[in-house]
Write a protein that holds these residues in place. Structure first.
Motif, PDB file in Angstrom:
ATOM      1  N   UNK A 211      23.076  68.614  34.739  1.00 39.98           N
ATOM      2  CA  UNK A 211      23.721  69.435  33.725  1.00 39.98           C
ATOM      3  C   UNK A 211      23.071  70.782  33.490  1.00 39.98           C
ATOM      4  N   UNK A 212      22.097  71.139  34.311  1.00 38.38           N
ATOM      5  CA  UNK A 212      21.341  72.364  34.042  1.00 38.38           C
ATOM      6  C   UNK A 212      22.205  73.623  34.078  1.00 38.38           C
ATOM      7  N   UNK A 213      23.242  73.630  34.912  1.00 37.55           N
ATOM      8  CA  UNK A 213      24.083  74.826  35.003  1.00 37.55           C
ATOM      9  C   UNK A 213      24.823  75.099  33.699  1.00 37.55           C
ATOM     10  N   UNK A 214      25.045  74.051  32.906  1.00 38.51           N
ATOM     11  CA  UNK A 214      25.737  74.215  31.627  1.00 38.51           C
ATOM     12  C   UNK A 214      24.824  73.877  30.448  1.00 38.51           C
ATOM     13  N   UNK A 215      23.535  74.010  30.644  1.00 38.91           N
ATOM     14  CA  UNK A 215      22.598  73.619  29.593  1.00 38.91           C
ATOM     15  C   UNK A 215      22.871  74.362  28.285  1.00 38.91           C
TER      16      UNK A 215
END
Length: 353
Positions: free
Chosen positions: A147-151
């Protein structure tokens, strides 16, 4: 902590379930021997009367909780929780516990979190509490990076959802983002306050405690009102009470379905007998094997894994729970299927039962 969970796709008999342990042993793991004692967790055991619990007399039990289940309930949550609180006050003692859950709805439109959330109002000896839990559309456990791209969106939604509950309940709780995680703190640092159920973005649950047994009755009813006009699934949890007290609780809005949950200490070999005792709808599960995935996947990320036996309605299946996925998502089910010897499917547990 949130978990990743998979389960077998077809029913197994108990011999087939035990054979999974033998298979794991050939891989160098250490499954539980059929003659060894395990803790068998029993849930959703619907009973006709409180005396039905005697069917487990052959084994030692603990953490016995009677659950009053109300499905599609429409009523006044203030009156319901107040009635439980009144009976609780007559029978409270060290070790007694009573809580009532009710869903609430997040007004802000969210994409990564479910609009439906849950809260519990509860009473323990000498204090009461309010507990608020959020549910996410997907489970991304601590340490996972999917989920890091939408953190940033995860953090914004998490704060917004918690702030709605905090505002309705009028709780002095601060929300912040620190080190790319949502952090909750009470304004008064001496207040007993607990955050739990963390995922990769911070806690999904908080619990605020007070010595005032009446403090949360009105605020909790306001939070329950956010779920109107939809009928609600409401549960009351009763632990540590005498049979006389449980009978008195049973008179509150008659019609609730009584169900037990507890822990049973028994040899692994006894699981079919326990299942017969809690049939046809009671659910049981017990750990078959615990290990670090490096033992079988030395070149992948390490994770903690539990392989368990689940029993319901006269049948068994195998579950796998991990604190994070050691492989890419598309590789997890095939790998676990090869490990267990049966096809598996991703099957996260319900968030609010």
């Amino acid at each position: 902590m949130r978990e990743r969970r998979w389960e077998t796709t077809t029913p197994l008999n108990f011999g087939q379930a035990l054979a999974v342990g033998d298979r794991l042993a050939t891989l160098g793991l250490q499954p539980v021997s059929p003659s060894n004692d395990v803790i068998c967790y029993v849930e959703e055991w619907t009973v006709e009367s409180l005396d039905d619990f005697d069917q487990l007399d052959a084994w030692a039990t603990e953490d016995v909780t009677l659950v009053h289940v109300r499905e599609r309930w429409r009523g006044d949550f203030f009156l319901l929780s107040g009635a439980y609180h009144t009976v609780y006050q007559r029978h409270q003692d060290i070790g007694t516990y009573c809580s009532i859950s009710h869903p609430w709805r997040i007004r802000e439109v969210l994409r990564l979190h479910d609009q439906r959330a849950m809260f519990w109002i509860g009473f323990r000896h000498a204090h009461s509490f309010i507990r608020v839990r959020l549910q996410t559309q997907v489970i991304i456990t601590p340490g996972e990076t999917r989920g890091d791209a939408e953190r940033a969106r995860w953090l914004d939604e998490r704060r917004a959802a918690f702030l709605e509950a905090i505002t309705v309940l009028e709780l002095p709780i601060e929300t912040q983002v620190e080190k790319n995680m949502v952090v909750l703190r009470p304004a008064d640092p001496i207040v007993p306050f607990f955050c739990s159920w963390p995922d990769a973005f911070g806690p999904c649950q908080f619990e605020y405690n007070t010595p005032d047994a009446f403090e949360f009755l009105v605020p909790a009813s306001k939070l329950a009102e956010t779920f109107n006009p939809e009928p609600a699934g409401v549960r009351a949890y009763l632990t540590g009470f005498s049979e006389a007290a449980l009978a008195e609780f049973q008179e509150i809005e008659p019609g609730a379905r009584p169900a037990y949950r507890c822990s049973v200490h028994c040899p692994l070999d006894d699981l079919p007998e326990v299942q017969n005792a809690i049939g046809p709808h009671g659910l049981l599960y017990a750990t078959l094997c615990e290990f670090q995935t490096h033992a079988v996947l030395p070149d992948a990320e390490d994770a903690s894994a539990i392989i368990g036996i689940v029993g319901v309605n006269g049948q068994f299946k195998i579950e796998a729970r991990l604190n994070q996925a050691p492989l890419h998502e598309e590789a997890m089910a095939p790998w676990l299927g090869r490990l267990i010897g049966h096809p598996v499917v991703y099957a996260p547990l319900p968030a609010f039962v």
